[in-house]
Design an enzyme around this catalytic site. Structure first.
Site, PDB file in Angstrom:
ATOM      1  N   ASP A  16      78.276  -2.649  22.547  1.00  9.03           N
ATOM      2  CA  ASP A  16      77.512  -1.461  22.172  1.00  9.03           C
ATOM      3  C   ASP A  16      77.659  -0.351  23.206  1.00  9.03           C
ATOM      4  OD1 ASP A  16      76.521  -2.504  19.815  1.00  9.03           O
ATOM      5  OD2 ASP A  16      74.644  -3.197  20.706  1.00  9.03           O
ATOM      6  N   HIS A  67      76.105   7.976  40.574  1.00 11.21           N
ATOM      7  CA  HIS A  67      76.613   6.945  41.480  1.00 11.21           C
ATOM      8  C   HIS A  67      75.426   6.209  42.061  1.00 11.21           C
ATOM      9  CE1 HIS A  67      78.705   4.730  44.504  1.00 11.21           C
ATOM     10  NE2 HIS A  67      78.232   5.445  45.515  1.00 11.21           N
ATOM     11  N   HIS A  72      74.180   2.175  44.069  1.00 11.51           N
ATOM     12  CA  HIS A  72      74.593   0.911  44.678  1.00 11.51           C
ATOM     13  C   HIS A  72      73.745  -0.208  44.071  1.00 11.51           C
ATOM     14  CE1 HIS A  72      77.279   2.375  47.978  1.00 11.51           C
ATOM     15  NE2 HIS A  72      76.657   3.499  47.659  1.00 11.51           N
ATOM     16  N   HIS A 111      83.045  -1.179  46.679  1.00 13.89           N
ATOM     17  CA  HIS A 111      82.077  -0.098  46.859  1.00 13.89           C
ATOM     18  C   HIS A 111      80.942  -0.213  45.845  1.00 13.89           C
ATOM     19  CE1 HIS A 111      81.558   4.571  47.469  1.00 13.89           C
ATOM     20  NE2 HIS A 111      80.410   3.928  47.471  1.00 13.89           N
ATOM     21  N   TYR A 133      74.405   3.493  13.569  1.00 12.88           N
ATOM     22  CA  TYR A 133      73.301   3.026  14.421  1.00 12.88           C
ATOM     23  C   TYR A 133      72.393   4.211  14.758  1.00 12.88           C
ATOM     24  CZ  TYR A 133      70.818   1.199  18.499  1.00 12.88           C
ATOM     25  OH  TYR A 133      69.847   0.800  19.373  1.00 12.88           O
TER      26      TYR A 133
END
Length: 235
Positions: free
Chosen positions: A119, A94, A96, A170, A232
């Site tokens: 991709d 997580h 910001h 958020h 790939y």
């Protein structure tokens, strides 16, 4: 306990700083040991510059602290809800980061505008609905995890095919097979969020804008990197 995983999670948290995805103490990485059902996560509010591997906190999936002298990240209930619901993921991030947060604060998905995005994810990166006042005031972080799961179920999105989400007003969460891949996905999300904004900005200058990747091109790029016959990279 889980000393090797603590070291990996610690190092993954430092990569958030290296990749300019966090400032101050804004962000966290966790990883799960599926065999034991225990999660290692960054402690709450500890500066990256003074943090050590020994500071990482061990939690069980019920939210009990198993080991650690510090409090776990305040986002721990969100991480745990995702581990309980998305059984194939091994690490969560997580942040910001500003470009991803900009889309989240606007309450908008990050559209799939080109092959760079394709991709990364099989379609746009979803933004969840907003949490209600009751959901915010009662078990906010747990409810944040629940709205992520709800959004993916509602849209029929597999978490393996889109390793990222935006929380309304958020910011982003990303995940992967382990903590390292989750950090990589956080970096990629930030880049495709920036590209999407710039694409819309360029298109706004044109009287006949034509943006949005074609389905067949999206499918080709996603499958060649993630499909069962992917070709790939190196084997």
């Amino acid at each position: 306990m889980l000393e090797a995983l603590k070291k990996k999670v610690f190092e993954a948290n430092l990569r958030l700083v290296e990749y300019n995805l966090v400032v101050l103490t804004w962000g966290n990485v966790s990883a799960i040991d599926r065999e034991s059902g225990l999660v290692v996560i960054k402690p709450s509010g500890v500066p990256y510059s003074s943090m050590t591997a020994e500071d990482m906190v061990v939690m069980d999936l019920k939210g009990n602290k198993v080991e650690g002298r510090l409090n776990p990240s305040s986002d721990t209930p969100t991480h745990l809800e995702l581990y309980r619901s998305f059984e194939n993921i091994g690490g969560i991030v997580h942040t910001h980061s500003p470009w991803a947060c900009s889309w989240a604060q606007a309450g908008r998905d990050v559209p799939a505008y080109g092959t760079t995005h394709a991709d990364f994810a099989f379609g746009g990166v979803p933004c969840t609905r907003g949490l209600t006042e009751d959901e915010v005031n009662n078990e906010y972080e747990l409810n944040t995890g629940k709205v992520i799961v709800e959004e993916f179920k509602k849209r029929g999105i597999k978490p393996e095919e889109c390793p990222a989400v935006l929380i309304h007003r958020h910011g982003p969460f990303t995940w992967g097979k382990d903590e390292s891949k989750a950090v990589e996905n956080a970096l990629i999300l930030e880049e495709v969020a920036k590209m999407a904004y710039q694409t819309e900005s360029v298109a706004a200058l044109s009287e006949s804008s034509n943006i949005g990747i074609e389905d067949y091109l999206l499918n080709k790029h996603y499958q060649r990197k993630h499909g069962k016959n992917a070709y790939y990279g190196q084997k």
